[in-house]
Design a protein around this motif. Structure first.
Motif, PDB file in Angstrom:
ATOM      1  N   TYR A 179      32.539  45.648  42.016  1.00  0.00           N
ATOM      2  CA  TYR A 179      31.181  45.117  41.989  1.00  0.00           C
ATOM      3  C   TYR A 179      30.450  45.875  40.883  1.00  0.00           C
ATOM      4  O   TYR A 179      30.182  47.070  41.003  1.00  0.00           O
ATOM      5  CB  TYR A 179      30.524  45.325  43.352  1.00  0.00           C
ATOM      6  N   SER A 238      34.473  47.944  45.714  1.00  0.00           N
ATOM      7  CA  SER A 238      35.599  47.191  45.157  1.00  0.00           C
ATOM      8  C   SER A 238      36.273  46.354  46.227  1.00  0.00           C
ATOM      9  O   SER A 238      36.099  46.594  47.424  1.00  0.00           O
ATOM     10  CB  SER A 238      36.616  48.150  44.528  1.00  0.00           C
ATOM     11  N   LEU A 248      39.001  44.294  42.078  1.00  0.00           N
ATOM     12  CA  LEU A 248      37.761  43.879  41.434  1.00  0.00           C
ATOM     13  C   LEU A 248      36.645  44.836  41.853  1.00  0.00           C
ATOM     14  O   LEU A 248      36.557  45.221  43.023  1.00  0.00           O
ATOM     15  CB  LEU A 248      37.395  42.450  41.815  1.00  0.00           C
ATOM     16  N   TRP A 262      31.554  40.766  39.044  1.00  0.00           N
ATOM     17  CA  TRP A 262      32.768  41.481  39.449  1.00  0.00           C
ATOM     18  C   TRP A 262      33.641  41.667  38.221  1.00  0.00           C
ATOM     19  O   TRP A 262      33.722  40.778  37.378  1.00  0.00           O
ATOM     20  CB  TRP A 262      33.539  40.696  40.518  1.00  0.00           C
TER      21      TRP A 262
END
Length: 79
Positions: free
Chosen positions: A70, A60, A68, A32
């Motif tokens: 992925y 996300s 964050l 992440w």
């Protein structure tokens, strides 16, 4: 089908080269990544990454005030 499910299906059907590229991204910035980390790695402006997150082009999660991403899903921004 939800957009995120579609992205996961696409991740499962990547070519061997794309899978290797996705793994390389994970090795460099982790599973992440923040918007800034993704932008720096891809050499894009962070606003470009924000736009792609809002459009649902990557997976996300919002945690507090951070987004964050992925990182395996960043492979779709390279196409």
């Amino acid at each position: 089908m939800e957009r995120e499910e579609y992205i996961f299906k696409k991740l499962g059907s990547l070519s061997a080269l794309d899978k290797a590229l996705a793994e390389e991204i994970v090795e460099h910035i982790g599973e992440w990544a923040t918007i800034n980390e993704a932008a720096k790695y891809l050499k894009n402006h962070k606003n470009t990454i924000y736009e792609r997150v809002e459009e649902g082009d990557v997976i996300s999660r919002r945690i507090g005030n951070k987004i964050l991403i992925y990182t395996r899903s960043l492979i779709f921004l390279l196409e």
